[in-house]
Design a protein around this motif. Structure first.
Motif, PDB file in Angstrom:
ATOM      1  N   GLY A 120       0.787  -1.226   0.000  1.00 43.37           N
ATOM      2  CA  GLY A 120       0.000   0.000   0.000  1.00 43.37           C
ATOM      3  C   GLY A 120       0.816   1.270   0.000  1.00 43.37           C
ATOM      4  N   VAL A 121       2.142   1.171  -0.225  1.00 44.12           N
ATOM      5  CA  VAL A 121       3.027   2.340  -0.183  1.00 44.12           C
ATOM      6  C   VAL A 121       3.384   2.776  -1.608  1.00 44.12           C
ATOM      7  CG1 VAL A 121       5.193   3.288   0.675  1.00 44.12           C
ATOM      8  CG2 VAL A 121       3.981   1.541   2.005  1.00 44.12           C
ATOM      9  N   LEU A 122       3.080   4.044  -1.924  1.00 46.73           N
ATOM     10  CA  LEU A 122       3.389   4.622  -3.224  1.00 46.73           C
ATOM     11  C   LEU A 122       4.241   5.868  -3.031  1.00 46.73           C
ATOM     12  CD1 LEU A 122      -0.153   4.587  -4.894  1.00 46.73           C
ATOM     13  CD2 LEU A 122       1.644   2.906  -5.214  1.00 46.73           C
ATOM     14  N   SER A 123       5.183   6.090  -3.922  1.00 46.31           N
ATOM     15  CA  SER A 123       5.925   7.356  -3.919  1.00 46.31           C
ATOM     16  C   SER A 123       5.803   7.979  -5.298  1.00 46.31           C
ATOM     17  CB  SER A 123       7.388   7.150  -3.525  1.00 46.31           C
ATOM     18  OG  SER A 123       8.032   6.245  -4.400  1.00 46.31           O
ATOM     19  N   SER A 124       5.612   9.312  -5.313  1.00 45.79           N
ATOM     20  CA  SER A 124       5.441  10.040  -6.566  1.00 45.79           C
ATOM     21  C   SER A 124       6.456  11.170  -6.647  1.00 45.79           C
ATOM     22  CB  SER A 124       4.026  10.610  -6.663  1.00 45.79           C
ATOM     23  OG  SER A 124       3.073   9.573  -6.734  1.00 45.79           O
TER      24      SER A 124
END
Length: 201
Positions: A120-124
């Motif tokens: 569930g971890v996203l980086s943008s």
């Protein structure tokens, strides 16, 4: 001298200082104990364990943080849902952790790259001209693209990659289960300082 060597010497110096003060106190009248503040970094070095952040920085060398994370009180209120990092034009943007590219394209007026790190971890990252297509698996430290300048191209149309920074910068946001969190939690030691008491006789 490397950072590890410097921390090791700092830890030894702190240990010698505490020992010397304890020995001095044994021959002097009893005094009120005074706590000595030391950081967890020095404490880790004293125990032979250096803090290792779970992720690495998306820029190298470690960048200056121009604007900190500012979580809004409510999701619809204004805030700063990430951090702004000082970066030169066309700077190399690196994946801070292993993951998979799930988006690489334009969002309104700027190019964005998003990496799914699992759980569930996203980086943008924006504005970034991606060199990888959606679906590509990336490792920590792998090149994602370069910081977009004031002009760029997308297909046959010309676009200007805008930025909300007064100078060239990378905006880095991290989401956990859809909620924005502070990206610096993944690359810096955010643990509280530790109080080490000086023991008298």
């Amino acid at each position: 001298m490397t950072l590890r060597s410097w921390l090791h010497r700092l830890a030894l110096l702190a240990t010698l200082l505490v020992t010397a003060l304890a020995l001095t106190g044994s021959s002097a009248p009893a005094q009120r104990q005074v706590p000595v503040v030391t950081t967890t970094l020095a404490t880790s070095a004293a125990s032979g364990q250096e803090y290792e952040p779970p992720w690495s920085w998306p820029l190298s060398p470690t960048p200056v943080v121009l604007r900190q994370f500012d979580r809004p009180e409510q999701p619809w209120l204004p805030g700063h849902r990430g951090v702004d990092l000082a970066a030169d034009e066309a700077a190399r943007i690196l994946s801070p952790a292993t993951g998979r590219v799930v988006f690489a394209g334009w969002v309104v007026d700027r190019p964005v790259v998003t990496v799914d790190h699992g759980g569930g971890v996203l980086s943008s990252f924006e504005p970034v001209n991606a060199i990888l297509d959606r679906g590509r698996v990336v490792r920590e430290g792998q090149l994602l693209g370069t910081l977009a300048s004031g002009s760029g191209s997308h297909g046959s149309d010309s676009h200007a990659a805008t930025s909300h920074c007064p100078s060239s910068c990378l905006h880095w946001g991290v989401r956990v289960d859809g909620e924005y969190v502070n990206p610096l939690n993944y690359v810096t030691d955010r643990r509280p300082s530790v109080l080490l008491p000086l023991h008298g006789p």
